[in-house]
Design a protein around this motif. Structure first.
Motif, PDB file in Angstrom:
ATOM      1  N   ILE A   1      51.842 -53.439 -26.405  1.00 28.61           N
ATOM      2  CA  ILE A   1      51.271 -54.555 -26.083  1.00 28.61           C
ATOM      3  C   ILE A   1      51.189 -55.334 -27.174  1.00 28.61           C
ATOM      4  CG2 ILE A   1      49.558 -55.983 -25.146  1.00 28.61           C
ATOM      5  CD1 ILE A   1      48.742 -53.025 -23.704  1.00 28.61           C
ATOM      6  N   GLY A   2      50.887 -54.952 -28.382  1.00 25.19           N
ATOM      7  CA  GLY A   2      50.747 -55.576 -29.788  1.00 25.19           C
ATOM      8  C   GLY A   2      51.918 -55.781 -30.445  1.00 25.19           C
ATOM      9  N   GLY A   3      52.829 -55.012 -30.538  1.00 24.98           N
ATOM     10  CA  GLY A   3      54.192 -55.186 -31.032  1.00 24.98           C
ATOM     11  C   GLY A   3      54.126 -54.913 -32.769  1.00 24.98           C
ATOM     12  N   ASN A   4      52.980 -54.612 -32.947  1.00 23.22           N
ATOM     13  CA  ASN A   4      52.865 -54.247 -34.456  1.00 23.22           C
ATOM     14  C   ASN A   4      53.316 -55.393 -35.302  1.00 23.22           C
ATOM     15  OD1 ASN A   4      52.173 -52.699 -36.860  1.00 23.22           O
ATOM     16  ND2 ASN A   4      54.054 -51.503 -36.896  1.00 23.22           N
ATOM     17  N   ILE A   5      52.881 -56.542 -35.054  1.00 25.72           N
ATOM     18  CA  ILE A   5      53.227 -57.691 -35.853  1.00 25.72           C
ATOM     19  C   ILE A   5      52.356 -57.943 -37.137  1.00 25.72           C
ATOM     20  CG2 ILE A   5      53.512 -60.348 -35.910  1.00 25.72           C
ATOM     21  CD1 ILE A   5      54.033 -59.822 -32.801  1.00 25.72           C
ATOM     22  N   ARG A   6      52.798 -58.024 -38.519  1.00 25.72           N
ATOM     23  CA  ARG A   6      52.336 -58.096 -39.650  1.00 25.72           C
ATOM     24  C   ARG A   6      51.330 -59.313 -39.631  1.00 25.72           C
ATOM     25  NH1 ARG A   6      54.796 -57.980 -45.644  1.00 25.72           N
ATOM     26  NH2 ARG A   6      54.460 -60.356 -45.138  1.00 25.72           N
ATOM     27  N   GLY A   7      50.215 -58.958 -39.905  1.00 26.44           N
ATOM     28  CA  GLY A   7      49.214 -60.325 -40.174  1.00 26.44           C
ATOM     29  C   GLY A   7      48.836 -60.789 -38.692  1.00 26.44           C
ATOM     30  N   TYR A   8      49.066 -60.056 -37.608  1.00 27.85           N
ATOM     31  CA  TYR A   8      48.813 -60.722 -36.595  1.00 27.85           C
ATOM     32  C   TYR A   8      48.215 -59.485 -35.571  1.00 27.85           C
ATOM     33  CZ  TYR A   8      49.272 -63.893 -32.264  1.00 27.85           C
ATOM     34  OH  TYR A   8      48.532 -64.321 -31.273  1.00 27.85           O
ATOM     35  N   THR A   9      49.117 -58.624 -35.252  1.00 28.31           N
ATOM     36  CA  THR A   9      48.758 -57.523 -34.095  1.00 28.31           C
ATOM     37  C   THR A   9      48.684 -56.258 -34.977  1.00 28.31           C
ATOM     38  OG1 THR A   9      50.653 -57.402 -33.343  1.00 28.31           O
ATOM     39  CG2 THR A   9      49.247 -58.838 -32.159  1.00 28.31           C
ATOM     40  N   ARG A  10      48.965 -56.143 -36.103  1.00 28.37           N
ATOM     41  CA  ARG A  10      49.091 -54.591 -36.688  1.00 28.37           C
ATOM     42  C   ARG A  10      47.701 -53.953 -37.096  1.00 28.37           C
ATOM     43  NH1 ARG A  10      53.287 -54.329 -41.240  1.00 28.37           N
ATOM     44  NH2 ARG A  10      54.525 -54.557 -39.553  1.00 28.37           N
ATOM     45  N   VAL A  11      47.245 -52.862 -36.314  1.00 28.22           N
ATOM     46  CA  VAL A  11      46.335 -52.128 -36.708  1.00 28.22           C
ATOM     47  C   VAL A  11      46.359 -50.995 -37.335  1.00 28.22           C
ATOM     48  CG1 VAL A  11      45.181 -53.416 -34.514  1.00 28.22           C
ATOM     49  CG2 VAL A  11      46.355 -51.193 -34.296  1.00 28.22           C
ATOM     50  N   LEU A  12      45.303 -50.190 -37.738  1.00 29.63           N
ATOM     51  CA  LEU A  12      45.661 -48.950 -38.404  1.00 29.63           C
ATOM     52  C   LEU A  12      46.650 -47.982 -37.843  1.00 29.63           C
ATOM     53  CD1 LEU A  12      41.861 -48.541 -39.317  1.00 29.63           C
ATOM     54  CD2 LEU A  12      43.628 -48.914 -41.106  1.00 29.63           C
ATOM     55  N   THR A  13      46.297 -47.917 -36.357  1.00 30.05           N
ATOM     56  CA  THR A  13      47.355 -46.656 -36.059  1.00 30.05           C
ATOM     57  C   THR A  13      48.912 -47.080 -36.001  1.00 30.05           C
ATOM     58  OG1 THR A  13      46.749 -47.566 -33.776  1.00 30.05           O
ATOM     59  CG2 THR A  13      45.626 -45.589 -34.379  1.00 30.05           C
ATOM     60  N   THR A  14      48.951 -48.416 -35.559  1.00 22.63           N
ATOM     61  CA  THR A  14      50.311 -48.908 -35.600  1.00 22.63           C
ATOM     62  C   THR A  14      50.859 -48.809 -37.130  1.00 22.63           C
ATOM     63  OG1 THR A  14      50.015 -51.204 -35.648  1.00 22.63           O
ATOM     64  CG2 THR A  14      50.280 -50.163 -33.717  1.00 22.63           C
ATOM     65  N   ALA A  15      49.949 -49.473 -37.934  1.00 21.35           N
ATOM     66  CA  ALA A  15      50.526 -49.346 -39.470  1.00 21.35           C
ATOM     67  C   ALA A  15      50.799 -47.899 -39.990  1.00 21.35           C
ATOM     68  CB  ALA A  15      49.239 -50.062 -40.307  1.00 21.35           C
ATOM     69  N   ILE A  16      50.049 -46.983 -39.642  1.00 23.21           N
ATOM     70  CA  ILE A  16      50.228 -45.597 -39.944  1.00 23.21           C
ATOM     71  C   ILE A  16      51.683 -45.097 -39.253  1.00 23.21           C
ATOM     72  CG2 ILE A  16      49.447 -43.069 -39.305  1.00 23.21           C
ATOM     73  CD1 ILE A  16      46.768 -44.057 -39.402  1.00 23.21           C
ATOM     74  N   ALA A  17      51.880 -45.568 -38.079  1.00 25.88           N
ATOM     75  CA  ALA A  17      53.304 -45.176 -37.587  1.00 25.88           C
ATOM     76  C   ALA A  17      54.206 -45.597 -38.386  1.00 25.88           C
ATOM     77  CB  ALA A  17      53.124 -45.460 -35.978  1.00 25.88           C
ATOM     78  N   LEU A  18      54.197 -46.836 -38.748  1.00 24.80           N
ATOM     79  CA  LEU A  18      55.289 -47.756 -39.342  1.00 24.80           C
ATOM     80  C   LEU A  18      55.356 -46.979 -40.855  1.00 24.80           C
ATOM     81  CD1 LEU A  18      57.296 -50.365 -39.776  1.00 24.80           C
ATOM     82  CD2 LEU A  18      55.165 -51.215 -40.890  1.00 24.80           C
ATOM     83  N   GLU A  19      54.382 -46.808 -41.424  1.00 23.28           N
ATOM     84  CA  GLU A  19      54.345 -46.414 -42.826  1.00 23.28           C
ATOM     85  C   GLU A  19      54.990 -44.794 -42.954  1.00 23.28           C
ATOM     86  OE1 GLU A  19      54.126 -47.942 -45.296  1.00 23.28           O
ATOM     87  OE2 GLU A  19      53.131 -49.698 -44.520  1.00 23.28           O
ATOM     88  N   THR A  20      54.727 -44.106 -41.700  1.00 21.11           N
ATOM     89  CA  THR A  20      55.161 -42.864 -41.610  1.00 21.11           C
ATOM     90  C   THR A  20      56.756 -42.909 -41.462  1.00 21.11           C
ATOM     91  OG1 THR A  20      52.929 -42.123 -40.668  1.00 21.11           O
ATOM     92  CG2 THR A  20      54.911 -40.543 -40.484  1.00 21.11           C
ATOM     93  N   SER A  21      57.058 -44.045 -40.594  1.00 19.51           N
ATOM     94  CA  SER A  21      58.616 -43.902 -40.542  1.00 19.51           C
ATOM     95  C   SER A  21      59.221 -44.571 -41.587  1.00 19.51           C
ATOM     96  CB  SER A  21      58.885 -44.650 -39.318  1.00 19.51           C
ATOM     97  OG  SER A  21      58.547 -46.096 -39.644  1.00 19.51           O
ATOM     98  N   MET A  22      58.687 -44.981 -42.610  1.00 16.27           N
ATOM     99  CA  MET A  22      59.203 -45.659 -43.823  1.00 16.27           C
ATOM    100  C   MET A  22      58.832 -44.688 -45.045  1.00 16.27           C
ATOM    101  SD  MET A  22      58.752 -49.640 -43.952  1.00 16.27           S
ATOM    102  CE  MET A  22      56.981 -49.880 -44.332  1.00 16.27           C
ATOM    103  N   GLY A  23      58.307 -43.618 -44.651  1.00 14.75           N
ATOM    104  CA  GLY A  23      58.432 -42.481 -45.483  1.00 14.75           C
ATOM    105  C   GLY A  23      57.046 -42.594 -46.531  1.00 14.75           C
ATOM    106  N   ASN A  24      56.294 -43.473 -46.368  1.00 19.01           N
ATOM    107  CA  ASN A  24      55.199 -43.783 -47.213  1.00 19.01           C
ATOM    108  C   ASN A  24      54.067 -42.773 -46.659  1.00 19.01           C
ATOM    109  OD1 ASN A  24      56.606 -45.519 -48.709  1.00 19.01           O
ATOM    110  ND2 ASN A  24      55.858 -47.246 -47.342  1.00 19.01           N
ATOM    111  N   ILE A  25      54.224 -41.494 -47.005  1.00 25.09           N
ATOM    112  CA  ILE A  25      53.219 -40.592 -46.231  1.00 25.09           C
ATOM    113  C   ILE A  25      51.936 -40.695 -46.876  1.00 25.09           C
ATOM    114  CG2 ILE A  25      52.934 -38.093 -45.829  1.00 25.09           C
ATOM    115  CD1 ILE A  25      55.467 -39.185 -44.456  1.00 25.09           C
ATOM    116  N   ALA A  26      51.736 -40.834 -48.172  1.00 23.64           N
ATOM    117  CA  ALA A  26      50.554 -40.914 -48.665  1.00 23.64           C
ATOM    118  C   ALA A  26      49.735 -41.825 -48.138  1.00 23.64           C
ATOM    119  CB  ALA A  26      50.528 -41.076 -50.313  1.00 23.64           C
ATOM    120  N   LEU A  27      50.381 -43.214 -47.949  1.00 21.01           N
ATOM    121  CA  LEU A  27      49.603 -44.372 -47.492  1.00 21.01           C
ATOM    122  C   LEU A  27      49.156 -44.061 -46.110  1.00 21.01           C
ATOM    123  CD1 LEU A  27      48.829 -47.340 -47.952  1.00 21.01           C
ATOM    124  CD2 LEU A  27      51.240 -48.007 -47.234  1.00 21.01           C
ATOM    125  N   SER A  28      49.894 -43.502 -45.227  1.00 21.41           N
ATOM    126  CA  SER A  28      49.623 -43.181 -43.965  1.00 21.41           C
ATOM    127  C   SER A  28      48.312 -42.509 -43.778  1.00 21.41           C
ATOM    128  CB  SER A  28      50.897 -42.263 -43.112  1.00 21.41           C
ATOM    129  OG  SER A  28      51.890 -43.049 -43.181  1.00 21.41           O
TER     130      SER A  28
END
Lengths: 336, 228
Positions: free
Chosen positions: B177-204
């Motif tokens: 529903i939110g679309g993980n839009i930076r600065g608008y609908t990005r929340v912690l869980t969708t940010a975690i999903a994104l950072e994981t897929s980008m390989g930033n494990i520690a940040l996740s």
């Protein structure tokens, strides 16, 4: 005093008050959190004051995970917003999902890399002004000791070799597929087809050697690394992940590995002309010489090489358009 | 193991340095999920009360359906609300898809069954003896109902916390529903999903720690309110 006041109320009222307070927090919070203020690359010292407030119209760009994950669009976003005074909202989805959102009219622009799916989308009359703006190459990566011995082969021949050895039950021969209908997955299917196989009957479920991940590119690379498997990846994601993987590029050449990125203005039913015009502005922005140069530079500092090759007006061999300014605001029925 | 340690280190450094984007994402997560919990509570608690205090045919069946919906997959709830809010859908004219308000609706839909169910459990947990006693003492039906609700408030708050926990930790509906839009609908869980897929494990992992941290703050805050 306040405590005494609360304790005289009924439990149900307390709960109602809690809900009310939560609602109030939200409303007051809304005015302090300014939507649209990104800033991943902005260090704390230079934050907010320098960022222009997002007031104008909202424009939604749907893109694919592998393009978004490179960070290119986040890098270009403020440049576009500043120039046109709009709020560009970028949502990254699998290619299939991005196209579906566009068909439903839920986004205004598409940036994707799956030519066959794009053509079907255009033929359906859902988009106008499709322009290619950059390309790079898919690569086949695998374990450094190259258990299938495919290094240096043409992609089709390499795929035939992996399939042959995998089906014959050679231990340690695996291929991980995205398996998610993404642009990269379509490219992989094209290679199987060019190698002379029927993908659904001869490749899928043909043995333990062929692993369908159903995940994004980054996770698929990690899976391939864990299994000591081969996989097809876009170069950008591989470069971003390289340090975490026990995988090296084994095949980097072949026309079939070409990966062309396009941008399309979405033309859904009842879409306001202002949105279409602004989406066209974004298309023209991406193919403009200044931005093309920036696309070419992107990633050089971090990875030692650019992640994308801009078209720079020379896209004849890709059979796409990268020069005509996007000006149409409706589909030309006579034009195919 | 290293990555987990890195995650802890990074979580602390992000919190201490007050990284603006992390703060913004955290605040957004909190606001959206609190709002969803508030909306869901306003709908679910009265509804739960109504179901508990009224006798009607099919009550048992209705409760079974509500309890089944505890298992509503977040992606399915998200998809359902997506189809409603899409421009091609019945509520498309509101333009709520890919907005924080849309996400509030999605999370509220997700947790309403849970909150109705928890309210039912809380109310039936009040000993029959108490209500009988009150009535024997000459209380009206309304007074009896209010007493039962007051007796059940601890369990109802527990239900609200559970609902909030489900809302803030879910990723399916927030993503669709939110679309993980930076600065608008990005929340912690969708940010975690994104950072994981980008390989930033520690940040996740760091973002995960922050999520648990604010869940703890909210839980404690609600219990303090309840204790009063």
């Amino acid at each position: 005093m306040n405590m005494h006041f609360l304790s005289t109320l009924h439990g149900g009222t307390v709960i109602f008050l809690v809900a009310l307070v939560l609602g109030a927090i939200l409303i007051s919070g809304c005015t302090t959190t300014n939507p649209g203020q990104g800033g991943a690359q902005i260090p704390p010292t230079t934050q907010s004051p320098s960022l222009p407030p997002h007031k104008g119209q909202k424009l939604i760009l749907a893109t694919t995970t592998s393009l978004y994950d490179t960070g290119l669009l986040d890098y270009l976003e403020p440049l576009f917003e500043e120039k046109y005074g709009v709020d560009l909202l970028i949502t990254s989805q699998g290619t299939g999902k991005a196209l579906e959102i566009a068909k439903r009219g839920d986004c205004d622009i598409l940036a994707v890399h799956s030519p066959d799916q794009e053509k079907a989308f255009m033929d359906g009359g859902y988009g106008i002004n499709r322009r290619c703006f950059a390309y790079n190459y898919f690569i086949v990566v695998g374990p450094a000791d190259d258990p299938a011995g495919i290094r240096g082969m043409a992609p089709q021949e390499a795929f035939r070799t992996i399939l042959g050895k995998g089906k014959a039950g050679n231990p340690g021969i695996f291929f991980v597929s995205r398996g998610d209908n993404s642009g990269t997955h379509s490219a992989e299917k094209n290679i199987w087809k060019a190698a002379g196989y029927n993908y659904t009957s001869e490749v899928q479920r043909s043995g333990a050697w062929y692993i369908e991940a159903g995940k994004g590119m980054g996770e698929t690379l990690q899976l391939a690394s864990e299994k000591g498997a081969y996989t097809l990846t876009d170069e950008g994601t591989y470069l971003a992940y390289r340090g975490k993987l026990n995988l090296v590029p084994v095949i980097e050449e072949g026309d079939i590995l070409l990966n062309v990125y396009s941008v399309i203005t979405v033309h859904a039913k009842n879409q306001p002309v202002e949105k279409i015009t602004m989406a066209n502005n974004f298309v023209n922005f991406l193919i403009s010489p200044g931005i093309q140069a920036k696309i070419g530079e992107y990633g050089k500092e971090k990875y030692g090489k650019g992640l994308f090759i801009p078209m720079n007006g020379g896209c004849m061999r890709f059979e796409c358009d990268c020069t005509t300014p996007a000006s149409e605001t409706g589909p030309l029925t006579s034009f195919k | 193991m290293n990555e987990i340690v890195d995650g802890f280190v990074q979580a602390f450094s992000l919190i201490i340095s007050l990284d603006p984007e992390v703060l913004e994402i955290t605040a957004r997560s909190l606001l959206i999920s609190l709002a969803a919990t508030a909306v869901a509570s306003l709908v679910a608690i009265p509804l739960g009360g109504l179901i508990h205090f009224r006798e009607f045919g099919g009550k048992r069946g209705l409760i079974t359906i509500i309890q089944t919906l505890y298992a509503l997959p977040t992606v399915v709830a998200g998809l359902f609300v997506f189809l409603l809010l899409s421009r091609a859908g019945p509520l498309g004219f509101l333009g709520l898809l890919f907005t924080p308000v849309g996400m509030v609706i999605g999370q509220a839909v997700l947790i309403i069954p849970l909150l109705v169910g928890m309210t039912l459990v809380a109310l039936s947990g009040v000993k029959r003896a108490i209500s009988d006693e009150i009535v024997a003492l000459g209380a009206t039906q309304t007074q009896a109902i209010l007493t039962i609700i007051r007796e059940a408030r601890f369990a109802i708050i527990g239900g609200i916390i559970l609902g909030f926990g489900r809302a803030i930790s879910e990723v399916g509906a927030a993503m669709i529903i939110g679309g993980n839009i930076r600065g608008y609908t990005r929340v912690l869980t969708t940010a975690i999903a994104l950072e994981t897929s980008m390989g930033n494990i520690a940040l996740s992992i760091a973002l995960g720690m922050i999520l648990l941290g604010i869940a703890m703050v909210v839980t404690v805050a609600l219990f303090i309110v309840q204790e009063r």
